[in-house]
Design a protein around this motif. Structure first.
Motif, PDB file in Angstrom:
ATOM      1  N   TRP A 113       0.850  -1.193   0.000  1.00 42.77           N
ATOM      2  CA  TRP A 113       0.000   0.000   0.000  1.00 42.77           C
ATOM      3  C   TRP A 113       0.883   1.239   0.000  1.00 42.77           C
ATOM      4  O   TRP A 113       2.015   1.216   0.491  1.00 42.77           O
ATOM      5  CB  TRP A 113      -0.892   0.009   1.252  1.00 42.77           C
ATOM      6  CG  TRP A 113      -1.983  -1.021   1.227  1.00 42.77           C
ATOM      7  CD1 TRP A 113      -1.843  -2.374   1.357  1.00 42.77           C
ATOM      8  CD2 TRP A 113      -3.372  -0.777   1.058  1.00 42.77           C
ATOM      9  NE1 TRP A 113      -3.063  -2.992   1.286  1.00 42.77           N
ATOM     10  CE2 TRP A 113      -4.027  -2.041   1.100  1.00 42.77           C
ATOM     11  CE3 TRP A 113      -4.137   0.368   0.888  1.00 42.77           C
ATOM     12  CZ2 TRP A 113      -5.400  -2.166   0.967  1.00 42.77           C
ATOM     13  CZ3 TRP A 113      -5.522   0.237   0.757  1.00 42.77           C
ATOM     14  CH2 TRP A 113      -6.142  -1.016   0.802  1.00 42.77           C
ATOM     15  N   LEU A 114       0.329   2.332  -0.518  1.00 48.26           N
ATOM     16  CA  LEU A 114       0.963   3.635  -0.348  1.00 48.26           C
ATOM     17  C   LEU A 114       0.413   4.250   0.934  1.00 48.26           C
ATOM     18  O   LEU A 114      -0.811   4.355   1.107  1.00 48.26           O
ATOM     19  CB  LEU A 114       0.670   4.551  -1.543  1.00 48.26           C
ATOM     20  CG  LEU A 114       1.402   4.221  -2.851  1.00 48.26           C
ATOM     21  CD1 LEU A 114       0.952   5.172  -3.966  1.00 48.26           C
ATOM     22  CD2 LEU A 114       2.915   4.291  -2.668  1.00 48.26           C
ATOM     23  N   TRP A 115       1.319   4.653   1.820  1.00 49.61           N
ATOM     24  CA  TRP A 115       0.949   5.212   3.112  1.00 49.61           C
ATOM     25  C   TRP A 115       1.337   6.688   3.178  1.00 49.61           C
ATOM     26  O   TRP A 115       2.337   7.096   2.583  1.00 49.61           O
ATOM     27  CB  TRP A 115       1.663   4.463   4.246  1.00 49.61           C
ATOM     28  CG  TRP A 115       1.369   2.999   4.304  1.00 49.61           C
ATOM     29  CD1 TRP A 115       1.800   2.034   3.436  1.00 49.61           C
ATOM     30  CD2 TRP A 115       0.569   2.323   5.278  1.00 49.61           C
ATOM     31  NE1 TRP A 115       1.329   0.797   3.802  1.00 49.61           N
ATOM     32  CE2 TRP A 115       0.577   0.938   4.932  1.00 49.61           C
ATOM     33  CE3 TRP A 115      -0.136   2.744   6.402  1.00 49.61           C
ATOM     34  CZ2 TRP A 115      -0.111  -0.019   5.670  1.00 49.61           C
ATOM     35  CZ3 TRP A 115      -0.815   1.781   7.150  1.00 49.61           C
ATOM     36  CH2 TRP A 115      -0.799   0.426   6.789  1.00 49.61           C
ATOM     37  N   ARG A 116       0.572   7.464   3.940  1.00 53.92           N
ATOM     38  CA  ARG A 116       0.881   8.869   4.173  1.00 53.92           C
ATOM     39  C   ARG A 116       0.833   9.145   5.674  1.00 53.92           C
ATOM     40  O   ARG A 116       0.322   8.316   6.456  1.00 53.92           O
ATOM     41  CB  ARG A 116      -0.126   9.772   3.456  1.00 53.92           C
ATOM     42  CG  ARG A 116      -1.498   9.762   4.104  1.00 53.92           C
ATOM     43  CD  ARG A 116      -2.479  10.728   3.480  1.00 53.92           C
ATOM     44  NE  ARG A 116      -3.743  10.720   4.216  1.00 53.92           N
ATOM     45  CZ  ARG A 116      -4.824  11.398   3.868  1.00 53.92           C
ATOM     46  NH1 ARG A 116      -4.808  12.147   2.765  1.00 53.92           N
ATOM     47  NH2 ARG A 116      -5.930  11.344   4.604  1.00 53.92           N
ATOM     48  N   LEU A 117       1.349  10.276   6.077  1.00 55.88           N
ATOM     49  CA  LEU A 117       1.139  10.744   7.442  1.00 55.88           C
ATOM     50  C   LEU A 117      -0.315  11.159   7.589  1.00 55.88           C
ATOM     51  O   LEU A 117      -0.881  11.815   6.698  1.00 55.88           O
ATOM     52  CB  LEU A 117       2.049  11.931   7.750  1.00 55.88           C
ATOM     53  CG  LEU A 117       3.537  11.630   7.944  1.00 55.88           C
ATOM     54  CD1 LEU A 117       4.303  12.943   8.092  1.00 55.88           C
ATOM     55  CD2 LEU A 117       3.782  10.743   9.153  1.00 55.88           C
ATOM     56  N   ARG A 118      -0.927  10.793   8.701  1.00 56.01           N
ATOM     57  CA  ARG A 118      -2.339  11.111   8.910  1.00 56.01           C
ATOM     58  C   ARG A 118      -2.602  12.612   8.844  1.00 56.01           C
ATOM     59  O   ARG A 118      -3.702  13.053   8.463  1.00 56.01           O
ATOM     60  CB  ARG A 118      -2.794  10.546  10.261  1.00 56.01           C
ATOM     61  CG  ARG A 118      -4.297  10.506  10.454  1.00 56.01           C
ATOM     62  CD  ARG A 118      -4.650   9.795  11.751  1.00 56.01           C
ATOM     63  NE  ARG A 118      -4.284   8.387  11.708  1.00 56.01           N
ATOM     64  CZ  ARG A 118      -5.033   7.433  11.158  1.00 56.01           C
ATOM     65  NH1 ARG A 118      -6.183   7.744  10.584  1.00 56.01           N
ATOM     66  NH2 ARG A 118      -4.643   6.181  11.183  1.00 56.01           N
ATOM     67  N   THR A 119      -1.613  13.409   9.200  1.00 57.38           N
ATOM     68  CA  THR A 119      -1.785  14.866   9.192  1.00 57.38           C
ATOM     69  C   THR A 119      -1.723  15.460   7.778  1.00 57.38           C
ATOM     70  O   THR A 119      -2.106  16.609   7.581  1.00 57.38           O
ATOM     71  CB  THR A 119      -0.692  15.538  10.041  1.00 57.38           C
ATOM     72  OG1 THR A 119       0.602  15.108   9.574  1.00 57.38           O
ATOM     73  CG2 THR A 119      -0.842  15.154  11.512  1.00 57.38           C
ATOM     74  N   ARG A 120      -1.249  14.673   6.802  1.00 60.97           N
ATOM     75  CA  ARG A 120      -1.106  15.196   5.435  1.00 60.97           C
ATOM     76  C   ARG A 120      -2.403  14.998   4.639  1.00 60.97           C
ATOM     77  O   ARG A 120      -2.454  14.247   3.666  1.00 60.97           O
ATOM     78  CB  ARG A 120       0.065  14.513   4.737  1.00 60.97           C
ATOM     79  CG  ARG A 120       1.439  14.829   5.278  1.00 60.97           C
ATOM     80  CD  ARG A 120       1.855  16.281   5.000  1.00 60.97           C
ATOM     81  NE  ARG A 120       1.721  16.659   3.593  1.00 60.97           N
ATOM     82  CZ  ARG A 120       2.639  16.404   2.662  1.00 60.97           C
ATOM     83  NH1 ARG A 120       3.763  15.772   2.985  1.00 60.97           N
ATOM     84  NH2 ARG A 120       2.439  16.806   1.409  1.00 60.97           N
ATOM     85  N   LYS A 121      -3.432  15.723   5.037  1.00 61.37           N
ATOM     86  CA  LYS A 121      -4.712  15.599   4.350  1.00 61.37           C
ATOM     87  C   LYS A 121      -4.657  16.159   2.931  1.00 61.37           C
ATOM     88  O   LYS A 121      -5.559  15.921   2.125  1.00 61.37           O
ATOM     89  CB  LYS A 121      -5.809  16.332   5.144  1.00 61.37           C
ATOM     90  CG  LYS A 121      -5.991  15.815   6.571  1.00 61.37           C
ATOM     91  CD  LYS A 121      -6.358  14.339   6.605  1.00 61.37           C
ATOM     92  CE  LYS A 121      -6.621  13.848   8.019  1.00 61.37           C
ATOM     93  NZ  LYS A 121      -6.878  12.384   8.083  1.00 61.37           N
ATOM     94  N   ASP A 122      -3.582  16.905   2.641  1.00 52.14           N
ATOM     95  CA  ASP A 122      -3.405  17.439   1.285  1.00 52.14           C
ATOM     96  C   ASP A 122      -2.962  16.371   0.294  1.00 52.14           C
ATOM     97  O   ASP A 122      -3.042  16.582  -0.924  1.00 52.14           O
ATOM     98  CB  ASP A 122      -2.383  18.573   1.293  1.00 52.14           C
ATOM     99  CG  ASP A 122      -1.029  18.131   1.844  1.00 52.14           C
ATOM    100  OD1 ASP A 122      -1.018  17.565   2.957  1.00 52.14           O
ATOM    101  OD2 ASP A 122       0.004  18.342   1.173  1.00 52.14           O
ATOM    102  N   VAL A 123      -2.506  15.230   0.800  1.00 52.03           N
ATOM    103  CA  VAL A 123      -2.048  14.146  -0.064  1.00 52.03           C
ATOM    104  C   VAL A 123      -3.217  13.193  -0.288  1.00 52.03           C
ATOM    105  O   VAL A 123      -3.623  12.461   0.609  1.00 52.03           O
ATOM    106  CB  VAL A 123      -0.849  13.399   0.571  1.00 52.03           C
ATOM    107  CG1 VAL A 123      -0.420  12.243  -0.319  1.00 52.03           C
ATOM    108  CG2 VAL A 123       0.302  14.350   0.816  1.00 52.03           C
ATOM    109  N   MET A 124      -3.735  13.207  -1.513  1.00 52.96           N
ATOM    110  CA  MET A 124      -4.886  12.369  -1.849  1.00 52.96           C
ATOM    111  C   MET A 124      -4.556  11.566  -3.095  1.00 52.96           C
ATOM    112  O   MET A 124      -4.487  12.112  -4.200  1.00 52.96           O
ATOM    113  CB  MET A 124      -6.130  13.244  -2.103  1.00 52.96           C
ATOM    114  CG  MET A 124      -6.602  14.001  -0.870  1.00 52.96           C
ATOM    115  SD  MET A 124      -7.297  12.907   0.384  1.00 52.96           S
ATOM    116  CE  MET A 124      -8.738  12.291  -0.460  1.00 52.96           C
ATOM    117  N   ALA A 125      -4.304  10.279  -2.920  1.00 49.69           N
ATOM    118  CA  ALA A 125      -3.937   9.424  -4.049  1.00 49.69           C
ATOM    119  C   ALA A 125      -4.747   8.141  -4.012  1.00 49.69           C
ATOM    120  O   ALA A 125      -4.580   7.326  -3.105  1.00 49.69           O
ATOM    121  CB  ALA A 125      -2.451   9.114  -4.015  1.00 49.69           C
TER     122      ALA A 125
END
Length: 265
Positions: free
Chosen positions: A115-127
Motif C-alpha cells: 500500500w501507499l501510506w501517508r502521514l495522517r496529518t497530510r490531508k493534502d495528499v490524496m492518491a
C-alpha cells in the motif's frame, strides 16, 4: 548350511551398519542469504538472525534433509549472490515479473500486499490511483520490488520517486515532508514506524499499489532440480499440517495493521 548362515549374518551386519550410518550422517549443508533488515521476515536482533522467513527456511530445509548456513547481507548483495550462484537459497523475496526468470520459486510463504501510506496529518495528499500518486513524491529504497514496479509504471527518479538506501531515511523524509507517500506491506509497517520514530497511529494507507506475487524462498535457475523439488515438497507439507500458518501467526506484528487495511478487523 553353515556358509549360507554366515553369508546372511554378514549381509545383515552390512545392512545394519549402512542403516546406522544413514541415520547418523549429518544433513547436507545448503548456503542461504537474506537481507539484514526486513522485519518481520528477517531481522538481525541482538546478534541473532530471526523472523518469519528465517523460521520457514530453516523448517523447510530440515524437512528436506539440509542444514542452512545462513548469511545476512545488504539486500542488493544478497539478491545478486543468489542470482549468480547455483544452490544458494534466498529469502524472503517478492516474486515479480522482472524477477520471474532469475529463480526457482519456493512458496509462497506469505501474501504480498503493498500500500501507499501517508502521514495522517497530510490531508493534502490524496492518491487513489497511480496517476494521482504521480503528482506526489514517493519514497522508496534501492533494489526494492516496489521501486521496480513504480519505475515500470512511469515514475521517475528525481521527479516523483525518491530512492534511498535504507527505510529509516525514507521515514525521516516523510516526517520532514520531503516525500509524501511510502510503499509498504501491512506486515512491515509497524517496523517501519518504529525505526523511523513515527507513532504507528500517525500512518494511514492511501491506496493499494500491489496485490500479487507473494513472498517466496528462491533458488538460482541453475540449482539442482532435486534441491528445488525437496524444498517445494517440504513447504507443501508445512501448509498441509498447519505449521506454516502457525509461523505466520507467530510473526504477525502485535498491535499493528498486520492485515490488509481493507480487510475487516
Amino acid at each position: 548350511m553353515p556358509w549360507i548362515r554366515s553369508h546372511i549374518t554378514a549381509l545383515l551386519a552390512t545392512l545394519l551398519v549402512a542403516t546406522y550410518a544413514a541415520a547418523t550422517e549429518p544433513p547436507l549443508s545448503l548456503r542461504a542469504v537474506t537481507a539484514e533488515n526486513n522485519e518481520p521476515f528477517n531481522i538481525v536482533f541482538n546478534g541473532k538472525l530471526q523472523g518469519l522467513g528465517v523460521d520457514v527456511a530453516n523448517e523447510a530445509a530440515r524437512r528436506s534433509g539440509f542444514s542452512l548456513q545462513t548469511e545476512a547481507l545488504p539486500w542488493a548483495r544478497a539478491l545478486e549472490t543468489a542470482r549468480q550462484k547455483p544452490d544458494v537459497l534466498l529469502f524472503t523475496v517478492a516474486r515479480t515479473p522482472e524477477r520471474e526468470d532469475w529463480f526457482h520459486w519456493i512458496g509462497p510463504i506469505a501474501k504480498r500486499e503493498v500500500w501507499l501510506w501517508r502521514l495522517r496529518t497530510r490531508k493534502d495528499v490524496m492518491a487513489t490511483s497511480l496517476d494521482q500518486a504521480k503528482q506526489y513524491r514517493v519514497g522508496t529504497s534501492h533494489n526494492d520490488a516496489a521501486t521496480e514496479y513504480l519505475l515500470a509504471q512511469g515514475f521517475e527518479q528525481g521527479l516523483n520517486l525518491d530512492i534511498t538506501m535504507h527505510d529509516r531515511a525514507i521515514g525521516y523524509k516523510l516526517l520532514a515532508s520531503r516525500v509524501d507517500l511510502v510503499p509498504m506491506n501491512p506486515l512491515s509497517i509497524g517496523a517501519f514506524a518504529r525505526e523511523s520514530g513515527i507513532p504507528l497511529e500517525d500512518l494511514e494507507p492511501q491506496m493499494l499499489l500491489i496485490s500479487s506475487g507473494g513472498y517466496y524462498l528462491a533458488l538460482n535457475r541453475l540449482s539442482k532440480a532435486e534441491t528445488v523439488a525437496k524444498l517445494n515438497a517440504a513447504l507443501v507439507e508445512m501448509k498441509a499440517d498447519g505449521s506454516l500458518q502457525r509461523l505466520l501467526e507467530k510473526w504477525q506484528p502485535k498491535g499493528s495493521k498486520a492485515r490488509s487495511p481493507s480487510s475487516p478487523p
